[in-house]
Design an enzyme around this catalytic site. Sequence first.
Site, PDB file in Angstrom:
ATOM      1  N   ASP A  47       0.842  -1.206   0.000  1.00  0.00           N
ATOM      2  CA  ASP A  47       0.000   0.000   0.000  1.00  0.00           C
ATOM      3  C   ASP A  47       0.878   1.258   0.000  1.00  0.00           C
ATOM      4  O   ASP A  47       0.368   2.370  -0.120  1.00  0.00           O
ATOM      5  CB  ASP A  47      -1.015  -0.007   1.160  1.00  0.00           C
ATOM      6  CG  ASP A  47      -0.373  -0.084   2.522  1.00  0.00           C
ATOM      7  OD1 ASP A  47       0.863  -0.211   2.609  1.00  0.00           O
ATOM      8  OD2 ASP A  47      -1.118  -0.015   3.534  1.00  0.00           O
ATOM      9  N   SER A  48       2.213   1.064   0.050  1.00  0.00           N
ATOM     10  CA  SER A  48       3.135   2.178  -0.186  1.00  0.00           C
ATOM     11  C   SER A  48       2.932   2.742  -1.591  1.00  0.00           C
ATOM     12  O   SER A  48       3.426   3.831  -1.899  1.00  0.00           O
ATOM     13  CB  SER A  48       4.586   1.721   0.003  1.00  0.00           C
ATOM     14  OG  SER A  48       4.839   0.536  -0.721  1.00  0.00           O
ATOM     15  N   ASP A  86      -1.026  -6.150  -0.368  1.00  0.00           N
ATOM     16  CA  ASP A  86      -1.415  -5.551   0.912  1.00  0.00           C
ATOM     17  C   ASP A  86      -2.920  -5.339   0.991  1.00  0.00           C
ATOM     18  O   ASP A  86      -3.546  -4.844   0.037  1.00  0.00           O
ATOM     19  CB  ASP A  86      -0.761  -4.164   1.038  1.00  0.00           C
ATOM     20  CG  ASP A  86       0.445  -4.183   1.959  1.00  0.00           C
ATOM     21  OD1 ASP A  86       0.579  -5.124   2.770  1.00  0.00           O
ATOM     22  OD2 ASP A  86       1.255  -3.247   1.859  1.00  0.00           O
ATOM     23  N   LYS A 116      -1.120  -9.460   2.765  1.00  0.00           N
ATOM     24  CA  LYS A 116      -0.435  -9.009   3.982  1.00  0.00           C
ATOM     25  C   LYS A 116      -1.354  -8.038   4.705  1.00  0.00           C
ATOM     26  O   LYS A 116      -2.041  -7.239   4.079  1.00  0.00           O
ATOM     27  CB  LYS A 116       0.888  -8.321   3.635  1.00  0.00           C
ATOM     28  CG  LYS A 116       1.614  -7.732   4.870  1.00  0.00           C
ATOM     29  CD  LYS A 116       3.052  -7.341   4.586  1.00  0.00           C
ATOM     30  CE  LYS A 116       3.211  -6.011   3.917  1.00  0.00           C
ATOM     31  NZ  LYS A 116       2.660  -4.865   4.670  1.00  0.00           N
ATOM     32  N   GLU A 118      -1.572  -5.610   8.613  1.00  0.00           N
ATOM     33  CA  GLU A 118      -0.766  -5.049   9.696  1.00  0.00           C
ATOM     34  C   GLU A 118      -1.405  -5.313  11.057  1.00  0.00           C
ATOM     35  O   GLU A 118      -2.634  -5.289  11.187  1.00  0.00           O
ATOM     36  CB  GLU A 118      -0.625  -3.528   9.505  1.00  0.00           C
ATOM     37  CG  GLU A 118       0.105  -3.149   8.229  1.00  0.00           C
ATOM     38  CD  GLU A 118       0.263  -1.642   8.063  1.00  0.00           C
ATOM     39  OE1 GLU A 118      -0.078  -0.877   8.995  1.00  0.00           O
ATOM     40  OE2 GLU A 118       0.739  -1.233   6.986  1.00  0.00           O
ATOM     41  N   GLU A 185       8.997  -4.265  10.922  1.00  0.00           N
ATOM     42  CA  GLU A 185       9.414  -2.944  10.414  1.00  0.00           C
ATOM     43  C   GLU A 185       9.888  -2.063  11.564  1.00  0.00           C
ATOM     44  O   GLU A 185       9.175  -1.881  12.558  1.00  0.00           O
ATOM     45  CB  GLU A 185       8.241  -2.278   9.677  1.00  0.00           C
ATOM     46  CG  GLU A 185       8.615  -0.889   9.145  1.00  0.00           C
ATOM     47  CD  GLU A 185       7.680  -0.353   8.072  1.00  0.00           C
ATOM     48  OE1 GLU A 185       6.777  -1.084   7.612  1.00  0.00           O
ATOM     49  OE2 GLU A 185       7.872   0.825   7.685  1.00  0.00           O
TER      50      GLU A 185
HETATM   51  O1  KIV Z   1       3.558  -1.171   1.680  1.00  0.00           O
HETATM   52  C1  KIV Z   1       4.749  -1.511   1.785  1.00  0.00           C
HETATM   53  O2  KIV Z   1       5.593  -1.174   0.960  1.00  0.00           O
HETATM   54  C2  KIV Z   1       5.126  -2.331   2.931  1.00  0.00           C
HETATM   55  C3  KIV Z   1       6.583  -2.647   3.097  1.00  0.00           C
HETATM   56  C4  KIV Z   1       7.308  -1.447   3.543  1.00  0.00           C
HETATM   57  C5  KIV Z   1       6.809  -3.799   3.991  1.00  0.00           C
HETATM   58  O3  KIV Z   1       4.303  -2.724   3.688  1.00  0.00           O
END
Ligand code: KIV
Length: 267
Positions: A47-48, A86, A116, A118, A185
Site C-alpha cells: 500500500d506504499s 497488501d 499481507k 498489519e 518494520e
Molecule cells: O507497503 C509496503 O511497501 C510495505 C513494506 C514497507 C513492507 O508494507
Amino acid sequence: MAGKKITVLKLREMKERGEKITMLTAYDYPSALTADRAGIDVILVGDSVGMVVLGYESTLPVTMDDMVHHTKAVTRARLAALVVADLPFLSYQVSVAEAVRNAGRLVQEGGAEAVKLEGGRPVVEKVEAIVEAGIPVMGHLGLTPQAANQLGGFRVQGRDEETARRLIEEAELLQEAGAFAVVLECVPANLARTITERLRIPTIGIGAGPHCDGQVLVYHDVLGLFDRFQPKFVKRYARLGEEIVAALQQYCQEVRQGIFPGEEHSY
Ligand code: KIV
C-alpha cells in the site's frame, strides 16, 4: 517457470536452510518484470503505492480498488516470484467477514497468491479466517504505517521492554493463527533476532537489522525514484530519478534543436 516458482512452502524451506529471502515492492507490469528478472523471491504489491506512485502523504487513502488495479498489473507479468498484496487501511479492521471478502478480492480479481495485513492481537481472528478460506497471510509488526497516527509517527518500535515483550508475543500469535511469514518494520536488531529465532515461519525485516530471514525494501527507494524523504534503513542502489531527468532533458533539447527525429527515425 514451474520449477522456479516461489511458494509459501519454499520460503519456509529457505528459512530452514538458512537461505536469505529477498522481497521488493512492485506496483505495475514493468516494475514487476524487472524485479522478477533480478531474481527477487517475493514481490509485495504494497500500500506504499499510495506514497511512491499515487502521490499521497501516507498509505491511509489507498482503497481496495487501488490495490486490485495495481495487483492485476503486477500479476499480468506472470512471475516466478510469490506475489503478496497488501490489504489497505479499513479493508480488514472492521470485521472478520470484510477481511475475508477483501482478501478474496485481491486473490480472485487481482491474481495475488497471498495477502499481507498489519497488526498483532487485534487481527489474529482475521488472520485465522483468511487462512481458513485458503489464502496465505503475511503479518506485519513493529512500525505499522496504517497505525502511524496512533503510534505517534514513523518511529522505531520495541525499544522499551514492555513493547518488545508484546511484539514477541504477537509474532507468536500470528504464527499460531497460520501466518506464513511476518514483516518486522523498524524494530531494534536484537529484538528482530529474538523473534526470528523463536519463530518457525520466516521474518522479513525492513529497518530491523541483519538477523531476519529476509529483507524487504520499496522499489522506488532502492532505485532512487522517490526523494521526498529517505528513512535510515533505505539503501539506494541506483539514482534512476536523476538519470530519467537527464535523459528527458536531452530529448527536449534534441526536439527543440531539430536533432530528433533523424533520418533513421523517419519513414
Ligand atoms: O507497503 C509496503 O511497501 C510495505 C513494506 C514497507 C513492507 O508494507
